[in-house]
Design a protein around this motif. Structure first.
Motif, PDB file in Angstrom:
ATOM      1  N   LEU A   1      20.787  33.820 -12.249  1.00 30.92           N
ATOM      2  CA  LEU A   1      21.054  33.635 -13.826  1.00 30.92           C
ATOM      3  C   LEU A   1      22.505  32.899 -13.926  1.00 30.92           C
ATOM      4  N   ASP A   2      23.265  33.463 -13.309  1.00 36.14           N
ATOM      5  CA  ASP A   2      24.741  32.790 -13.291  1.00 36.14           C
ATOM      6  C   ASP A   2      24.564  31.116 -12.549  1.00 36.14           C
ATOM      7  N   GLU A   3      23.745  31.213 -11.579  1.00 36.53           N
ATOM      8  CA  GLU A   3      23.640  29.754 -10.998  1.00 36.53           C
ATOM      9  C   GLU A   3      22.616  28.867 -12.190  1.00 36.53           C
ATOM     10  N   ARG A   4      21.769  29.383 -12.639  1.00 36.88           N
ATOM     11  CA  ARG A   4      21.083  28.926 -13.623  1.00 36.88           C
ATOM     12  C   ARG A   4      21.754  28.127 -14.760  1.00 36.88           C
TER      13      ARG A   4
ATOM     14  N   SER B   1      14.667  24.292 -11.901  1.00 36.15           N
ATOM     15  CA  SER B   1      13.118  24.356 -11.669  1.00 36.15           C
ATOM     16  C   SER B   1      12.924  25.600 -10.514  1.00 36.15           C
ATOM     17  N   ASN B   2      13.629  25.169  -9.383  1.00 33.18           N
ATOM     18  CA  ASN B   2      13.637  26.155  -8.061  1.00 33.18           C
ATOM     19  C   ASN B   2      14.255  27.615  -8.445  1.00 33.18           C
TER      20      ASN B   2
ATOM     21  N   HIS C   1      11.698  29.191 -10.675  1.00 31.61           N
ATOM     22  CA  HIS C   1      10.512  29.616  -9.784  1.00 31.61           C
ATOM     23  C   HIS C   1      10.833  31.041  -8.997  1.00 31.61           C
ATOM     24  N   GLU C   2      12.093  31.222  -8.359  1.00 28.86           N
ATOM     25  CA  GLU C   2      12.595  32.269  -7.747  1.00 28.86           C
ATOM     26  C   GLU C   2      12.892  33.321  -8.635  1.00 28.86           C
ATOM     27  N   LEU C   3      13.421  33.111  -9.836  1.00 22.65           N
ATOM     28  CA  LEU C   3      13.558  34.436 -10.972  1.00 22.65           C
ATOM     29  C   LEU C   3      12.198  34.822 -11.343  1.00 22.65           C
ATOM     30  N   PHE C   4      11.168  34.100 -11.308  1.00 21.15           N
ATOM     31  CA  PHE C   4       9.876  34.639 -11.680  1.00 21.15           C
ATOM     32  C   PHE C   4       9.337  35.458 -10.560  1.00 21.15           C
ATOM     33  N   ARG C   5       9.421  35.021  -9.229  1.00 21.11           N
ATOM     34  CA  ARG C   5       9.066  35.569  -8.229  1.00 21.11           C
ATOM     35  C   ARG C   5       9.817  36.976  -8.110  1.00 21.11           C
TER      36      ARG C   5
END
Length: 198
Positions: free
Chosen positions: A168-171, A180-181, A184-188
């Motif tokens: 979340l910090d990186e986002r 978008s990557n 995708h990783e947050l969703f997983r």
């Protein structure tokens, strides 16, 4: 507690090496018991050794140890009114990881002790034909495995939450394809967290 009248070994099973058999005899000898040993057979692997324990009141307890390979096995039963002999046998069962069903007889009731691998696994009181369990060893292996698994799940949840926080910090700093990557990783990770917390 009322005085014990007798102790009955309904089932006694010991498996001893020759050194342990010597130790077994010495255990009783150290406490004033006379022991006699007689070997039956022709010097082969299947010989039997009869051990006779004699207490101070000249009560004899014969125990037959059959030779099996490098061990001597005894399966026996007996009854004694000598408290010290019963206590020494209890100590021997514990020392040599024996199995036994022991009835401690009192005037109006009896206590039944089950030993497995030298440990008391169950104690019952028998009175007027009624049997009540006083103590029962519960194998807690499955419960401990469950708790360890629960602990592992909690550790995994904490680890995933830390990953989510970092992502979340990186986002907040990311843009374009990298965003978008991360999504995708947050969703997983959120899906995995959902499964672990269920």
């Amino acid at each position: 507690m009322a005085g014990r009248l007798a102790t009955e070994y309904k089932h006694l099973a010991l498996t001893l090496s020759s050194e342990q058999l010597d130790g077994f005899l010495q255990l009783f000898q150290k406490h004033g018991f006379v022991t006699k040993s007689h070997v039956f057979g022709h010097g082969g692997q299947e010989d039997s050794t009869e051990v006779v324990l004699i207490d101070l009141h000249a009560q004899e307890i014969p125990l037959i140890f059959n030779h099996h390979g490098s061990y001597f096995k005894c399966v026996s039963s007996f009854k004694t009114t000598h408290l010290q002999l019963a206590q020494m046998m209890q100590q021997a069962i514990r020392m040599y990881y024996g199995h036994a069903t022991v009835h401690r007889l009192y005037a109006h009731f009896e206590m039944v002790y089950e030993y497995r691998y030298g440990q008391v696994t169950q104690i019952k009181e028998v009175k007027n034909g009624e049997c009540a369990t006083i103590y029962s060893y519960q194998d807690q292996t499955a419960e401990l495995e469950y708790l360890m698994k629960q602990n592992n799940v909690e550790v995994k949840i904490q680890h995933l939450k830390q990953k989510v926080d970092i992502l979340l910090d990186e986002r907040n700093r990311a843009s374009g394809h990298h965003l978008s990557n991360i999504d995708h990783e947050l969703f997983r990770l959120s899906h995995e967290l959902f499964k672990l917390e269920a």
